[in-house]
Design an enzyme around this catalytic site. Structure first.
Site, short mmCIF file in Angstrom:
data_model
loop_
_atom_site.label_atom_id
_atom_site.label_comp_id
_atom_site.label_asym_id
_atom_site.label_seq_id
_atom_site.Cartn_x
_atom_site.Cartn_y
_atom_site.Cartn_z
N ARG A 1 29.09 -3.83 -17.79
CA ARG A 1 30.18 -4.35 -16.95
C ARG A 1 29.69 -5.46 -16.03
O ARG A 1 28.79 -5.25 -15.23
CB ARG A 1 30.76 -3.22 -16.09
CG ARG A 1 31.33 -2.05 -16.86
CD ARG A 1 31.89 -1.04 -15.86
NE ARG A 1 32.42 0.16 -16.50
CZ ARG A 1 31.74 1.29 -16.64
NH1 ARG A 1 30.49 1.38 -16.20
NH2 ARG A 1 32.31 2.32 -17.20
N HIS B 1 0.81 -1.21 0.00
CA HIS B 1 0.00 0.00 0.00
C HIS B 1 0.85 1.27 0.00
O HIS B 1 0.62 2.19 -0.78
CB HIS B 1 -0.94 0.00 1.22
CG HIS B 1 -1.77 1.25 1.31
ND1 HIS B 1 -1.36 2.34 2.03
CD2 HIS B 1 -2.94 1.58 0.72
CE1 HIS B 1 -2.27 3.30 1.89
NE2 HIS B 1 -3.23 2.85 1.11
N GLU C 1 42.82 -1.74 -25.83
CA GLU C 1 43.27 -0.96 -24.68
C GLU C 1 44.75 -1.15 -24.37
O GLU C 1 45.27 -0.63 -23.39
CB GLU C 1 42.42 -1.32 -23.46
CG GLU C 1 42.37 -2.80 -23.16
CD GLU C 1 41.29 -3.18 -22.14
OE1 GLU C 1 40.82 -2.30 -21.42
OE2 GLU C 1 40.94 -4.37 -22.09
N GLY D 1 39.16 1.06 -25.18
CA GLY D 1 39.16 1.37 -23.75
C GLY D 1 40.19 2.47 -23.51
O GLY D 1 41.37 2.18 -23.31
N SER D 2 39.75 3.71 -23.58
CA SER D 2 40.70 4.84 -23.57
C SER D 2 41.42 4.97 -22.24
O SER D 2 42.55 5.48 -22.18
CB SER D 2 39.99 6.14 -23.92
OG SER D 2 38.90 6.38 -23.06
N ASN D 3 40.82 4.51 -21.13
CA ASN D 3 41.49 4.62 -19.83
C ASN D 3 42.78 3.79 -19.80
O ASN D 3 43.86 4.29 -19.47
CB ASN D 3 40.57 4.14 -18.70
CG ASN D 3 39.28 4.94 -18.62
OD1 ASN D 3 39.11 5.94 -19.31
ND2 ASN D 3 38.37 4.50 -17.77
N ASP D 4 42.65 2.49 -20.16
CA ASP D 4 43.83 1.62 -20.15
C ASP D 4 44.79 1.97 -21.28
O ASP D 4 46.02 1.90 -21.10
CB ASP D 4 43.41 0.15 -20.23
CG ASP D 4 43.16 -0.45 -18.85
OD1 ASP D 4 43.87 -0.07 -17.91
OD2 ASP D 4 42.24 -1.27 -18.71
N ARG E 1 30.93 -6.94 -21.40
CA ARG E 1 32.35 -7.21 -21.21
C ARG E 1 32.52 -8.29 -20.14
O ARG E 1 31.96 -8.18 -19.04
CB ARG E 1 33.09 -5.93 -20.79
CG ARG E 1 34.60 -6.12 -20.71
CD ARG E 1 35.30 -4.84 -20.31
NE ARG E 1 35.02 -4.48 -18.93
CZ ARG E 1 35.35 -3.31 -18.38
NH1 ARG E 1 35.95 -2.38 -19.11
NH2 ARG E 1 35.08 -3.06 -17.11
N CYS F 1 34.37 2.95 -25.39
CA CYS F 1 33.58 2.86 -24.15
C CYS F 1 34.35 3.41 -22.96
O CYS F 1 33.93 3.23 -21.82
CB CYS F 1 33.16 1.41 -23.89
SG CYS F 1 34.55 0.28 -23.69
#
Length: 791
Positions: A511, A421, A681, A702-705, A579, A752
């Site tokens: 992820r 409710h 990456e 994977g631009s970070n790695d 991934r 990504c």
């Protein structure tokens, strides 16, 4: 004789067009019984009194003018005034006799119903149905009363009169005043329906739309043991199931999520004593089992779709399982009145600007944030003490609480699930609510200042203090059309339905780590080797999380599959690129039971991660479970929009080993349309891009790695973080080269990584290079679309 001049009608005589004659609830029951039983939907038989019978009763009893007199100085804003007037009217009705001709006809119908079910005094549910209820713009939960397990002629007549009196409950009077209904132009009809012996089995509620997000491609089913009143009242936290309609229609086992509820109590028949029903405890072993089998869940979902298609609108339904026959039944259905009327052209985002100490947690209702002074009220008789703008904290609510719920900035309850409710009314009122906290009334104190946040997914949190928050509204119909596919990075399955309303072309990165961290919480090898674990503390933690699962390995497969499925369903039939797990050793070690299986590495960022894990004999059994989960999502659930991406592939040999293992476990590239992607990456991925393109259908940068490995940074180290970012020329040249090769080899390519979310100019650079897609964090999608549209 005309329907509107009869006292009673069988369900078989009633259609949905008869709302003015028998009220919304009874009209819907009649419609389903007469039209949908032939389509295989089980509906218990019964009959209904009419509006004509109600008006005849008022006239013959001579009480209409007396009711008007009682309500003449009504003031619904004065709770004491409302309570006094309501009680007087109800007592007046209960003390009046039903006209003999009406009483006689009710008993004749009851005897006929008893004969149909081959018993002397058939057990029935006696439900109120007002002629102005369940309309699209006017439907609050539980306006009038329901009485269960009514047996015998004398008890039936009593229950009918109590139903009629319930047209003048405090909440019903206040509701009509607010909606502008004349009290004497609304009639109360009574439905008398054969009871389903769910006291011996299970019951619950079902929606053909997600009640939180409004996502309309799922059926949401809640289930408890015993009679259904406890689920509506919020007395019990139920099991919860989501079924995906498109693949259900294909004959797939489309249960994309299952959550076990505590179900500690149930309402059952009482064969001794004054009350026809009583409270009972559920044995612990039963609590730890789902109240429905998977086949029963799918059957209910199929009925929900049939009912929705028949009414041509999202529906709110109640179901019950008969413990004697084992059959399922639909016992009520009405239009869903909150999400189906929402404006989806405007995306509204509530966001906390800072966080504080979490005091309690529970199930979030809605996605808003509210704050104010706590007012703990344990009994409805004390609601006079509640002030406008306070946070209502109570054990649970029922319809008598509605007048005060309207004044609250937020609502927090100890008990209840998303269909109780408190949850239903909070949604209708647009007020944030957290239900099923278990301990809010004990932890929170009156006058304490708190912030109630439902803007962080399925878990609602009560924070200490008044915290600042923002509200952002965007009209998505006016956004420009970018020259590139805009996809999303999604990790949290419980946010996926909400995210699906943001303009997108699918999910570029789903992820697994979020699913494992937040839903599984246990190292996969600890589940595989459960019987060998000697640490009692670890074993106890695993037991608590995997309750209901004897096979701990299956727990991992099922929960991972459900998390992936929920994201895939939210964006179906668009691509969802999942991934594979990319935990580092230090992250895996933090999972329950993880330290036993993880080596200590000086630099986990460059260590045992990604593809290198999957074929290693020490981790291979865990990777096989990942493969089984993904196969379940694609093959059993039918979510073939799932593509699979392998992270951190250092060499061509690694890629080939992993692809071979996946094929062995049912994930063969090309089979059933399966596409395999690879993260780009590592500089080696760029240098050997043409060779990798022969093994994969697509790349995702994977631009970070790639930045850390191109510039020799450890992105976990704050000391050298300032040296560079993705906009460094060396990184940009690597990305440009990868895109160039992808175009040459006709391999799909997207990105990504974080960069396009953080830097709109970087997104513009990618578009110039000819990238196919950019996958962004959800909160960056609209601003990036706007930035790209300006160029």
């Amino acid at each position: 004789m005309r329907k509107d001049k009869k006292f009673l009608l069988w369900f078989s005589e009633i259609r949905n067009s008869d709302v003015k004659i028998v009220g919304g609830k009874n009209a819907s029951l009649g419609e389903m019984y007469s039209q949908l039983t032939k389509k295989g939907v089980n509906i218990p038989n019964g009959f209904a009194t009419t509006a004509y019978a109600y008006q005849y009763f008022l006239k013959e009893a001579g009480i209409k003018d007396a009711i008007k007199d009682i309500l003449r100085d009504l003031d619904v804003k004065n709770l004491r005034n409302l309570q006094e007037r309501g009680k007087k009217v109800r007592n007046l009705i209960l003390q009046s006799d039903l006209p003999p001709v009406l009483e006689k006809e009710i008993l004749q119908y009851y005897r006929q119903l008893s004969r149909k079910y081959k018993v002397k005094n058939v057990d029935v549910a006696v439900r109120s149905s007002a002629t102005a209820e369940d309309l699209p713009d006017a439907s609050f939960a539980g306006q009038q009363e329901t009485f269960l397990n009514i047996r015998g002629e004398k008890e039936l007549l009593k229950a009918v009169k109590k139903c009629i009196a319930s047209l003048f409950t405090d909440r019903a009077i206040a509701y009509r005043e607010e909606k502008g209904f004349d009290h004497f132009k609304v009639s109360l009809t009574v439905g008398v329906q054969k009871m389903v012996r769910s006291d011996l089995a299970a019951s619950g509620v079902m929606f053909s739309i997600d009640t939180e997000s409004g996502f309309d491609q799922v059926v949401l089913i809640n289930a408890i043991y015993g009679l259904g009143e406890y689920i509506v009242q919020g007395m019990v936290t139920p099991d919860e199931y989501y079924v995906f309609k498109p693949t259900l229609a294909q004959g797939k086992k489309a249960i994309i999520a299952k959550t076990l509820g505590p179900k500690t109590r149930k309402l059952v028949y009482n064969f001794s004593g004054k009350s026809p029903v009583k409270d009972a405890k559920v044995p612990p072993a039963q609590q730890h089992k789902f109240a429905l089998t998977d086949d029963e869940v799918l059957q209910l979902a199929r009925w929900a779709v049939i009912i929705e298609q028949h009414y041509k609108k999202p529906m709110d339904m109640e179901w019950a399982k008969d413990g004697q026959s084992g059959k399922l039944y639909i016992v009520q259905a009405r239009p869903e009145t909150v999400q189906s009327q929402r404006n989806y052209s405007v995306v509204e985002e509530y966001k906390l600007k800072q966080k504080g100490k979490v005091l309690v947690e529970g199930a979030a209702v809605g996605s808003k944030i509210g704050s104010g002074d706590v007012n703990v009220i344990l009994d409805v008789k004390d609601i006079n003490k509640f002030k406008e703008g306070q946070v209502l904290v109570t054990t649970m609510t029922d319809p008598d609480w509605v007048p005060v719920m309207k004044k609250a900035s937020a609502i927090v309850t100890d008990a209840g699930g998303r269909t109780c409710h408190a949850a239903i009314v909070s949604r209708e009122l647009g007020i944030p609510a957290i239900v099923g906290t278990g301990n809010a009334t004990k932890v929170l104190r009156s006058k304490q200042k708190v912030t109630v946040s439902c803007a962080e997914g399925e878990v609602g949190r009560v924070y200490e203090g008044i915290l600042p928050f923002s509200v952002k509204r965007t009209n998505i119909t006016k956004l420009p059309k970018p020259k590139v596919k805009i996809m999303m990075n999604v990790g949290e399955p419980d946010q996926a339905f909400n995210f699906s309303f943001i303009p997108n072309e699918g999910v570029g990165l789903a992820r697994e780590e979020f699913i494992v961290n937040n839903y599984i919480k246990i190292h996969p090898l600890a589940l595989i080797n459960y019987n060998k674990i000697k640490d009692k503390k670890v074993k106890k933690q695993i037991d608590e999380i995997t309750v209901g699962y004897k096979n701990k390995r299956q727990f991992y497969v099922d929960k991972l599959a459900e998390g992936i499925a929920r994201i895939a369903a939210a964006f179906y039939p668009k691509d969802v690129i999942v991934r594979l797990s990319d935990f580092k050793t230090n992250e895996y070690a933090e999972l329950i039971g993880g330290r036993q299986y993880e080596p200590e590495e000086d630099n986990p960022m460059l260590g045992w991660r990604g593809a290198s894990r999957y074929y290693d004999p020490k981790f291979l059994p865990a990777f096989v479970m990942e493969c089984e989960a993904l196969k379940k999502v694609r093959d059993e659930m039918g979510l073939v929009n799932v593509k699979i991406m392998i992270p951190f592939v250092r060499t061509l040999a690694e890629a080939k080993k992993v692809i071979k293992i996946m094929a062995k476990h049912g994930l063969r590239r090309g089979k059933n349309g399966l596409e395999l992607y690879m993260m780009v990456e590592i500089p080696a991925n760029v240098i050997l891009a043409e060779e990798f393109a022969k093994l994969f259908d697509g790349f995702s940068i994977g631009s970070n790695d790639l930045t850390q490995l191109t510039l020799g940074l450890d992105r976990d180290s704050g000391i050298v973080a300032q040296v560079g970012n993705e906009k460094n020329e060396a990184v940009k040249r690597s990305i440009a080269q990868a895109i160039k090769v992808a175009k040459k080899t006709k391999t799909k390519i997207g990105i990504c990584g974080q960069a396009p979310s953080d830097f709109p100019d970087f997104a513009q650079f990618l578009v110039k290079q000819g990238i196919d897609s950019i996958s962004l964090n959800p909160d960056s999608v609209i601003k990036t679309i706007l930035a790209l549209g300006r160029k």
